[in-house]
Write a protein that holds these residues in place. Structure first.
Motif, mmCIF file in Angstrom:
data_model
loop_
_atom_site.group_PDB
_atom_site.id
_atom_site.type_symbol
_atom_site.label_atom_id
_atom_site.label_comp_id
_atom_site.label_asym_id
_atom_site.label_seq_id
_atom_site.Cartn_x
_atom_site.Cartn_y
_atom_site.Cartn_z
ATOM 1 N N UNK A 62 78.061 55.118 48.397
ATOM 2 C CA UNK A 62 79.157 55.939 47.883
ATOM 3 C C UNK A 62 79.996 55.139 46.872
ATOM 4 N N UNK A 63 80.312 53.889 47.223
ATOM 5 C CA UNK A 63 81.127 53.047 46.330
ATOM 6 C C UNK A 63 80.429 52.752 45.007
ATOM 7 N N UNK A 64 79.134 52.482 45.083
ATOM 8 C CA UNK A 64 78.449 51.992 43.880
ATOM 9 C C UNK A 64 77.911 53.101 42.988
ATOM 10 N N UNK A 65 77.363 54.187 43.608
ATOM 11 C CA UNK A 65 76.729 55.216 42.771
ATOM 12 C C UNK A 65 77.215 56.634 43.087
ATOM 13 N N UNK A 66 78.221 56.733 43.939
ATOM 14 C CA UNK A 66 78.898 58.013 44.140
ATOM 15 C C UNK A 66 78.084 59.104 44.806
ATOM 16 N N UNK A 67 77.090 58.748 45.611
ATOM 17 C CA UNK A 67 76.373 59.796 46.353
ATOM 18 C C UNK A 67 76.465 59.544 47.853
ATOM 19 N N UNK A 68 76.313 60.646 48.605
ATOM 20 C CA UNK A 68 76.341 60.558 50.061
ATOM 21 C C UNK A 68 74.903 60.541 50.572
ATOM 22 N N UNK A 69 74.600 59.534 51.380
ATOM 23 C CA UNK A 69 73.258 59.429 51.970
ATOM 24 C C UNK A 69 73.158 60.455 53.102
ATOM 25 N N UNK A 70 72.199 61.382 52.997
ATOM 26 C CA UNK A 70 72.063 62.413 54.037
ATOM 27 C C UNK A 70 71.101 61.961 55.135
ATOM 28 N N UNK A 71 70.067 61.204 54.769
ATOM 29 C CA UNK A 71 69.211 60.604 55.801
ATOM 30 C C UNK A 71 68.529 59.378 55.220
ATOM 31 N N UNK A 72 68.280 58.408 56.090
ATOM 32 C CA UNK A 72 67.720 57.129 55.634
ATOM 33 C C UNK A 72 66.652 56.682 56.625
ATOM 34 N N UNK A 73 65.502 56.244 56.098
ATOM 35 C CA UNK A 73 64.434 55.712 56.970
ATOM 36 C C UNK A 73 64.348 54.202 56.754
ATOM 37 N N UNK A 279 57.589 42.524 67.222
ATOM 38 C CA UNK A 279 58.798 42.698 66.403
ATOM 39 C C UNK A 279 59.469 41.366 66.118
ATOM 40 N N UNK A 280 59.375 40.407 67.051
ATOM 41 C CA UNK A 280 59.958 39.083 66.790
ATOM 42 C C UNK A 280 59.235 38.404 65.620
ATOM 43 N N UNK A 287 57.182 40.015 54.300
ATOM 44 C CA UNK A 287 56.161 40.854 53.664
ATOM 45 C C UNK A 287 55.886 42.051 54.577
ATOM 46 N N UNK A 288 55.329 43.152 54.036
ATOM 47 C CA UNK A 288 55.010 44.289 54.902
ATOM 48 C C UNK A 288 53.941 43.885 55.921
ATOM 49 N N UNK A 289 54.127 44.350 57.171
ATOM 50 C CA UNK A 289 53.214 43.989 58.258
ATOM 51 C C UNK A 289 52.763 45.264 58.988
ATOM 52 N N UNK A 290 51.463 45.457 59.082
ATOM 53 C CA UNK A 290 50.927 46.560 59.884
ATOM 54 C C UNK A 290 50.637 46.050 61.291
ATOM 55 N N UNK A 291 50.950 46.882 62.285
ATOM 56 C CA UNK A 291 50.645 46.546 63.683
ATOM 57 C C UNK A 291 49.196 46.939 63.974
ATOM 58 N N UNK A 292 48.488 46.047 64.678
ATOM 59 C CA UNK A 292 47.063 46.282 64.961
ATOM 60 C C UNK A 292 46.752 46.029 66.433
ATOM 61 N N UNK A 293 45.821 46.812 66.955
ATOM 62 C CA UNK A 293 45.250 46.462 68.242
ATOM 63 C C UNK A 293 45.669 47.373 69.371
ATOM 64 N N UNK A 303 56.002 51.682 66.104
ATOM 65 C CA UNK A 303 55.685 50.554 65.216
ATOM 66 C C UNK A 303 56.761 50.411 64.141
ATOM 67 N N UNK A 304 57.152 51.522 63.554
ATOM 68 C CA UNK A 304 58.137 51.472 62.472
ATOM 69 C C UNK A 304 59.484 51.014 63.010
ATOM 70 N N UNK A 305 59.807 51.485 64.200
ATOM 71 C CA UNK A 305 61.057 51.046 64.833
ATOM 72 C C UNK A 305 61.055 49.537 65.076
ATOM 73 N N UNK A 306 59.867 48.965 65.306
ATOM 74 C CA UNK A 306 59.770 47.518 65.545
ATOM 75 C C UNK A 306 59.632 46.717 64.261
#
Ligand SMILES: Nc1nc2c([nH]c(=O)n2[C@@H]2O[C@H](COP(=O)(O)OP(=O)(O)OP(=O)(O)O)[C@@H](O)[C@H]2O)c(=O)[nH]1
Ligand SMILES: [Mg+2]
Length: 321
Positions: A62-73, A279-280, A287-293, A303-306
């Protein structure tokens, strides 16, 4: 200076990859006189005491670009050490926002197609974020093709039909000519679906067959001296622990697969990391990490939450017929 002072806690920075209906990403130019002046960044700033990350994101945007974030992933968190400071860059993908972004602090703004984000004009901590934006959340590793290559290709088509867009051809036992022919056939199908094809372990084939990248084993990580493919191709690696993740980063690996998360029949001897272990390790990786196994598609939100980019797997995405 005491060790305690020189090792001050990292500054928690939240930033938004604001994405418009055409898939373009908003960048802001850092003003003169500030850290990393002139570089193009994702709008955002420091989390203030008592604020949650999402509250800070709302306030900064809001401070920097004047928009309201409605949802964020949550997209990715990058621990990064600059000579002047240490940060934790915590990036969210924001597709829903209210208002038209405009410069509230005199900074220049521009919309850039996600595929055209240029690391050369962005801070170093943002480079893995560019990859995270470009990667999907599911990564199919093919089973070893048996004698029936027709059935194998039907399995690939079925996965593509279900929306898989990132594929690793893992054929370690095929004879050379068959491997080349199969890779070319897989490439045609994956590209027709708008996806990308990596090959397991064979970086020597990437340019020759115009593949989208290579995925190396943890053993290859130990033996390579430098990144074996150009920056135009994906360079991915399999990792199992913090040391391998560190090695991957020093070799400029674009994304890693980390496991095993849950017990699997294919690797019965491996002690699973569990989601906490995963997650630790993920939290320490830039870097991006995919969970496997041992995972199924339904594990994606966990997985995304972790902290994962998504999940990788053979059986998670390959239908047994
Ligand atoms: N907002 C933002 N900051 C980033 C990005 N990448 C990156 O390295 N940073 C660093 O994270 C910190 C952001 O904090 P900030 O925006 O609140 O701070 P600042 O240096 O602009 O100003 P300030 O100290 O006067 O508040 C800066 O050190 C900045 O260089 C990015 O993509 N977005
Ligand atoms: Mg800022």
């Amino acid at each position: 200076m005491s060790a305690a002072l020189s090792e001050a806690a990292p500054v928690h920075v939240v930033a938004a990859a604001l994405i418009d209906a055409d898939g373009r990403v908003l960048l802001a130019q850092r003003p003169e006189g500030k850290h990393l002046a002139g570089y193009w960044e994702f709008p955002g700033g420091k989390v203030e005491p008592g604020e949650s990350a999402l509250q800070a994101l709302q306030r900064e945007i809001l401070e920097e670009i004047g928009v309201r974030v409605a949802s964020a992933e949550a997209l990715i968190r990058i621990p990064w050490r600059y000579s002047a400071k240490q940060i934790l860059l915590d990036v969210y993908r924001v597709r829903e926002f209210v208002g038209v972004p405009h410069s509230c602090e005199g900074q220049s703004l521009k919309w850039v197609p996600a595929a055209a984000l240029d690391p050369a004009e962005m801070p170093a901590a943002d480079h893995p974020v560019i990859h995270a934006l470009a990667l999907p959340d599911r990564y199919l590793i093919t089973p070893e093709p048996g004698a029936d290559l027709g059935a194998f290709l039907a399995g690939l088509d079925a996965a593509l039909d279900r929306g898989v867009r990132l594929v690793q051809l893992r054929a370690l036992q095929l004879e050379e000519e068959k491997l080349r022919t199969l890779a070319a056939e897989c490439l045609t199908r994956v590209r027709a679906a708008g996806g990308q094809l990596l090959i397991s372990r064979r970086h020597d084939l990437v340019e020759e067959l115009d593949l989208d990248g290579v995925h190396i084993s943890a053993a290859q990580l130990q033996s390579l001296q430098e990144r074996p493919v150009s920056l135009r191709r994906w360079f991915a690696a399999s990792c199992h622990d913090a040391r391998e993740l560190q090695l991957a980063q020093s070799l400029q690996v674009d994304f890693a697969v980390l496991g095993t998360v849950a017990p699997t029949l294919s690797h019965p001897g491996q002690v699973p990391l569990g989601w906490d272990g995963f997650s630790a390790l993920c939290a320490g990786a830039a870097l991006p990490v995919f969970a496997l196994g041992g995972l199924v598609e339904g594990d994606l939100p966990a997985a995304i939450e972790r902290g994962a980019q998504g999940i990788a797997g053979i059986s998670a995405f390959w239908e047994l017929r």
